[in-house]
Design a protein around this motif. Structure first.
Motif, PDB file in Angstrom:
ATOM      1  N   ASN A  79      -9.337  -3.883  12.720  1.00 30.14           N
ATOM      2  CA  ASN A  79      -9.253  -3.115  11.429  1.00 30.14           C
ATOM      3  C   ASN A  79     -10.481  -3.727  10.712  1.00 30.14           C
ATOM      4  OD1 ASN A  79      -6.739  -1.900  12.047  1.00 30.14           O
ATOM      5  ND2 ASN A  79      -6.039  -3.990  12.120  1.00 30.14           N
ATOM      6  N   TYR A  80     -11.130  -2.790   9.964  1.00 27.46           N
ATOM      7  CA  TYR A  80     -12.211  -3.155   8.900  1.00 27.46           C
ATOM      8  C   TYR A  80     -12.333  -1.931   7.964  1.00 27.46           C
ATOM      9  CZ  TYR A  80     -15.104  -0.750  12.265  1.00 27.46           C
ATOM     10  OH  TYR A  80     -15.861   0.310  13.393  1.00 27.46           O
ATOM     11  N   ALA A 120     -22.368  -0.884  12.122  1.00 26.07           N
ATOM     12  CA  ALA A 120     -22.319  -0.386  10.700  1.00 26.07           C
ATOM     13  C   ALA A 120     -22.043  -1.390  10.014  1.00 26.07           C
ATOM     14  CB  ALA A 120     -20.959   0.621  10.836  1.00 26.07           C
ATOM     15  N   CYS A 121     -22.485  -1.111   8.578  1.00 27.74           N
ATOM     16  CA  CYS A 121     -22.169  -2.031   7.451  1.00 27.74           C
ATOM     17  C   CYS A 121     -20.528  -1.869   7.111  1.00 27.74           C
ATOM     18  CB  CYS A 121     -22.905  -1.639   6.389  1.00 27.74           C
ATOM     19  SG  CYS A 121     -24.780  -1.763   6.308  1.00 27.74           S
ATOM     20  N   ASP A 169     -18.431   2.092   2.177  1.00 31.75           N
ATOM     21  CA  ASP A 169     -17.843   3.248   1.346  1.00 31.75           C
ATOM     22  C   ASP A 169     -16.367   3.109   1.168  1.00 31.75           C
ATOM     23  OD1 ASP A 169     -17.273   4.162   3.840  1.00 31.75           O
ATOM     24  OD2 ASP A 169     -18.503   6.079   3.676  1.00 31.75           O
ATOM     25  N   GLY A 170     -15.794   2.236   1.679  1.00 36.14           N
ATOM     26  CA  GLY A 170     -14.238   2.344   1.534  1.00 36.14           C
ATOM     27  C   GLY A 170     -13.346   2.709   2.947  1.00 36.14           C
ATOM     28  N   THR A 171     -14.060   3.545   3.769  1.00 35.21           N
ATOM     29  CA  THR A 171     -13.485   4.333   4.540  1.00 35.21           C
ATOM     30  C   THR A 171     -12.761   3.136   5.668  1.00 35.21           C
ATOM     31  OG1 THR A 171     -15.080   5.961   4.638  1.00 35.21           O
ATOM     32  CG2 THR A 171     -13.683   5.861   6.565  1.00 35.21           C
ATOM     33  N   GLN A 172     -11.744   3.265   5.906  1.00 34.34           N
ATOM     34  CA  GLN A 172     -10.764   2.425   6.880  1.00 34.34           C
ATOM     35  C   GLN A 172     -11.026   2.776   8.190  1.00 34.34           C
ATOM     36  OE1 GLN A 172      -9.332  -0.487   5.762  1.00 34.34           O
ATOM     37  NE2 GLN A 172     -10.007   0.105   3.633  1.00 34.34           N
ATOM     38  N   PRO A 222     -14.808  -9.068   4.146  1.00 37.87           N
ATOM     39  CA  PRO A 222     -13.221  -9.565   3.922  1.00 37.87           C
ATOM     40  C   PRO A 222     -12.344  -8.620   4.476  1.00 37.87           C
ATOM     41  CG  PRO A 222     -14.661  -9.803   1.939  1.00 37.87           C
ATOM     42  CD  PRO A 222     -15.358  -9.070   2.672  1.00 37.87           C
ATOM     43  N   SER A 223     -12.555  -7.270   4.834  1.00 37.50           N
ATOM     44  CA  SER A 223     -11.529  -6.606   5.269  1.00 37.50           C
ATOM     45  C   SER A 223     -11.401  -6.699   6.767  1.00 37.50           C
ATOM     46  CB  SER A 223     -12.090  -5.006   4.947  1.00 37.50           C
ATOM     47  OG  SER A 223     -13.132  -4.730   5.621  1.00 37.50           O
TER      48      SER A 223
END
Length: 852
Positions: free
Chosen positions: A637-638, A667-668, A642-645, A672-673
């Motif tokens: 999971n990351y 990808a960038c 741009d916040g897209t999960q 922490p996610s």
């Protein structure tokens, strides 16, 4: 009709010379080592074009020596043939082999000694020691190859590369007492010294040792051969050259090439001891010297090229001398005025200085090569007029002449001249000019050195890639008020329509040695600086992204700038005199003083700025995650930048043991996610810090507006662009993606940015060209004047540094006319509008009455 010997000889010589030119003689046959000559010329700084020209000239020289050698060989063979015919009373035809009685056993033993060291005996046609030794007949292919027999004795021996001798010249060669000609050439494995026994061959007329591997000194016994008329030594001999030739009163041809002999030659040798020399060739002997008088009482051709003679010529000539070649030496001093009877003169590739004098026999000269020296100065009308219609070539290229120097040769006399190229004008120099002062750069030290038809063009940069300066078309280029942006190298090119084509079809373009303009910055109060420069400590260069540079924690590199504040466009230097720009090119540096990374281009200017603050960005480029597990599922999971999960799952095969799976991300992501769930064995996370994921985003309006006013009216901002810089300035590079890979194509249009309230003009490469403030900011307008003005006592001038209405930092230096008027101080006050003032020095605020 009875054919006399003289007619036979004349026809024979003509036949030989004509056919030698007609045939394509190889360099090996000529004994010409192209590689050695090329290396020699490269070491002396010759260009590729010059090397090719000199090789062609040298090939002609070796061809001439080859013809001379063949002529002398045939002269001697003809004399031997006539002598043999006179004894037998029979005039033999040239197509019939000479019928000779067998030679004495001692001479057969000498030939056998030569035969024994040949490694190509099959090439020695006729060498059968069970038969009579007979003269070789080339056309009939009869007799003994290379051997001539006269009156029952070996009279000539020509041992060429076909013999392929391996070893040393046999001492039994002294057992050929009637030998008149000895030519040993092209036997690359023939080694050792020339045997002293050669001095016993008192009837020798010609000796030629060429292209073998002989070594050692010239034997002293060779000096006893008083009947020698032709002597050629083209071998790597060593030792001191002395007057071994002093007794060779009949010597007419002396050729010494490519030896390692040492010692000093002078004209006395030829004047007293060798009075009959016709052709003298001493070439490629790098350890020999020569006196300062080059006078030859009998010589017709003298070639002393490719040595290291370093004398100053005082006299040059001789009663019969018509050709002289002293090129490729290290001759110094000026050209001699006393040049007697010479028609062809080659003094090229030396270190001769001064101007061209009126030679004593200037009207006789037909070919003159003075190129590649250090000659300079104006050619006088007397010299130009002295070269008459006899002159075919005058080569003056690669000297230090100007258009004005050569003008008299071009008009009105129109000499057949080679003049391209010439050395650069003047010397390289550095000038130090304070900011605000004027700087003058000159092609010549005075306008007196310019030619009336000469045109000029100045460039900034390094030749030939400098940038043309529009309007800079005089011999002097003046910058009225120097700024830091003017620092750098400058050069000038000049042309002349009268010098558009020389005899080689080339136009002459003169280039001035570069001038480095060093701009001295005015000091700022309260900051201690050295040489008007500001030091900054940086990390080592080489980082390809801002993030990698920010990770650098040591700062060993000290660079300098003309300002105390680093902004986009600031020029960085490697030295505190601000002369040498940084030249690593398009890499990032981490600055120690403000935790900021700066991208510096190939010219040393800052093009992008990035804050290294740890809170600035949590994004990082992830290539992949590799996991090892036995059971599953394993979930990755990351969140993207741009916040897209994103969620990815791997299900190992049941009871399959350790299983490996690579999640490709490329990808960038928000670092922490990143998390992994499931019964994980181990993992390998592959980050790629060469990819930038911490770019700053800015929201812009559409690109249809062509003016700042139109852009400022925009209310929607659909375009998101990225930059490595935290703020936008002139020169900032904008990208379409957070990885900073694809640049914006701005089309030279204006766009408004939502957060800053400014409009920005963006060019086709995505760089900001101009900035306009859409929302007015509070400004103040006051009247100011300098308390002292611009003074001549070496004290600092009065100045004021402030931020103008557009947000740009400005500096005003108060001139002499701004000093106070005792009767009415306000009449010298000037109006300045500013947001706020950064710094004052020696300034009076006429509006508030404050003194700063």
């Amino acid at each position: 009709m009875k054919i006399t010997p003289k007619i036979v000889f004349t026809l024979l010589c003509f036949f030989i010379i004509s056919n030698s030119f007609a045939q394509n003689i190889s360099d090996a046959e000529l004994g010409f080592d192209v590689s050695k000559i090329s290396t020699f010329l490269q070491q002396r700084g010759a260009s590729v074009e010059e090397i090719n020209q000199e090789i062609a000239k040298m090939r002609k020289l070796y061809a001439r020596l080859h013809l001379s050698r063949q002529k002398n060989i045939n002269d001697i063979l003809q004399k031997n043939k006539l002598a043999d015919g006179a004894k037998t009373g029979t005039q033999r035809s040239s197509s019939t082999s000479l019928m000779a009685a067998d030679v004495p056993q001692t001479e057969r033993d000498a030939l056998k000694a030569i035969y024994d060291i040949s490694t190509s005996k099959s090439n020695l046609k006729g060498w059968d020691f069970s038969t009579t030794v007979a003269s070789w007949n080339e056309s009939a292919q009869t007799g003994w190859k290379g051997v001539t027999v006269t009156n029952g004795h070996v009279s000539a021996l020509i041992i060429t590369s076909d013999f392929n001798l391996n070893g040393q010249i046999p001492t039994k060669i002294s057992q050929l007492p009637e030998l008149t000609l000895l030519n040993i050439s092209g036997n690359f494995n023939l080694q050792g010294a020339i045997p002293s026994e050669i001095g016993q061959l008192q009837k020798l007329n010609m000796i030629s040792f060429s292209g073998n591997a002989l070594s050692g000194p010239i034997p002293e016994s060779i000096g006893s051969l008083s009947g020698i008329s032709y002597l050629e030594i083209n071998e790597s001999l060593t030792g001191m050259i002395s007057y071994e030739f002093a007794n060779m009163f009949n010597l007419q041809y002396l050729i010494i090439q490519n030896t390692n002999l040492t010692g000093e030659l002078d004209s006395m040798l030829f004047h007293r001891f060798l009075p009959n020399i016709i052709e003298l060739s001493i070439i490629g002997n790098l350890n020999l010297g020569f006196g300062d008088v080059f006078y030859f009482p009998s010589a017709e051709i003298v070639d002393l090229s490719f040595n290291k003679f370093s004398t100053n010529i005082q006299r040059l000539g001789g009663p019969n001398l018509r050709e002289v070649n002293l090129s490729h030496n290290q001759l110094t001093g000026t050209l001699p005025t006393l040049i007697e009877n010479i028609k062809v003169l080659d003094l090229s590739y030396n270190k001769i200085t001064g101007s061209i004098p009126v030679f004593s026999n200037i009207a006789n000269l037909s070919d003159v090569r003075l190129n590649n020296n250090l000659l300079s100065g104006k050619v006088s009308p007397q010299v130009a007029q002295g070269f008459t219609s006899n002159l075919k070539t005058l080569e003056l290229q690669s000297n230090k002449f100007t258009f004005l120097d050569l003008a008299n040769l071009v008009e009105p006399y129109k000499a057949p001249l080679a003049y391209t190229p010439q050395a650069k004008i003047q010397t390289e120099q550095t000038i130090n000019i304070p900011v605000g002062n004027s700087a003058s750069l000159s092609m010549y030290t005075s306008a007196l050195f310019t030619h009336y038809a000469e045109t000029f063009q100045w460039y900034k940069g390094i030749y030939p890639n400098g940038t043309l300066i529009a309007g800079a078309t005089d011999f002097t280029y003046t910058i009225p008020k120097v700024t830091s942006a003017d620092a750098g190298k400058y050069y000038c090119l000049s042309k002349n329509p009268l010098f558009a084509t020389d005899i080689f079809g080339k136009a002459l373009i003169l280039e001035r040695e570069p001038i480095t303009l060093s701009v001295l910055c005015p000091p700022v109060t309260g900051i201690i600086i050295k040489n008007n420069s500001y030091p900054f400590q940086f990390s080592n260069p080489g980082s390809s992204t801002a993030v990698l540079a920010c990770n650098q924690k040591t700062f060993p590199v000290r660079l300098y700038a003309c300002t105390s504040k680093l902004t986009i466009g600031t020029q960085l230097y490697t030295d505190d005199t601000l002369v040498t720009p940084v030249a690593n090119g398009n890499v990032w540096y981490h600055a120690q003083h403000n935790a900021t990374s700066y991208k510096v281009d190939i010219s040393g200017k800052i093009t992008e700025i990035y804050s290294c603050s740890t809170s600035a960005c949590d994004n990082r480029f992830l290539d992949s995650v590799t996991v090892v597990a036995q059971d599953g599922p394993i979930t990755l999971n990351y969140a993207l930048y741009d916040g897209t999960q994103v969620s990815k799952t791997f299900q190992p095969v049941a009871r399959g043991g350790d299983q490996l799976n690579t999640f490709s991300v490329l990808a960038c992501i928000n670092e922490p996610s990143l998390s992994i769930s499931g019964p994980l064995g181990r993992k390998i996370t592959s980050w790629n810090d060469n990819r930038n994921c911490c770019a700053n985003s800015f929201n812009f309006s559409t690109s249809s507006t062509t003016t700042a006013t139109q852009a400022c009216q925009s209310t929607t901002f659909p375009n998101k662009y990225y930059s490595s810089s935290n703020s936008l300035a002139v020169g900032t590079q904008l990208y379409l993606d957070i990885n900073l890979q694809s640049t914006v194509s701005g089309g030279n249009t204006w766009r408004k940015e939502s957060s800053t309230g400014f409009a920005y003009k963006i060019d086709n490469q995505g760089k900001i060209l101009e900035i306009d403030q859409c929302i007015p900011v509070p400004t103040t307008t006051n009247l100011f004047m300098g308390r002292h003005g611009y003074r001549d006592d070496n004290e600092d001038p009065d100045y004021m540094i402030y931020i103008d209405r557009s947000g740009n930092e400005r500096k005003h230096i108060f001139s002499l006319i701004d000093i106070p008027n005792p009767n009415d101080p306000s009449d010298h006050c000037i109006s300045i509008t500013f947001q706020y003032v950064i710094e004052y020095y020696g300034v009076y605020n006429c509006t508030t009455g404050e003194i700063h």
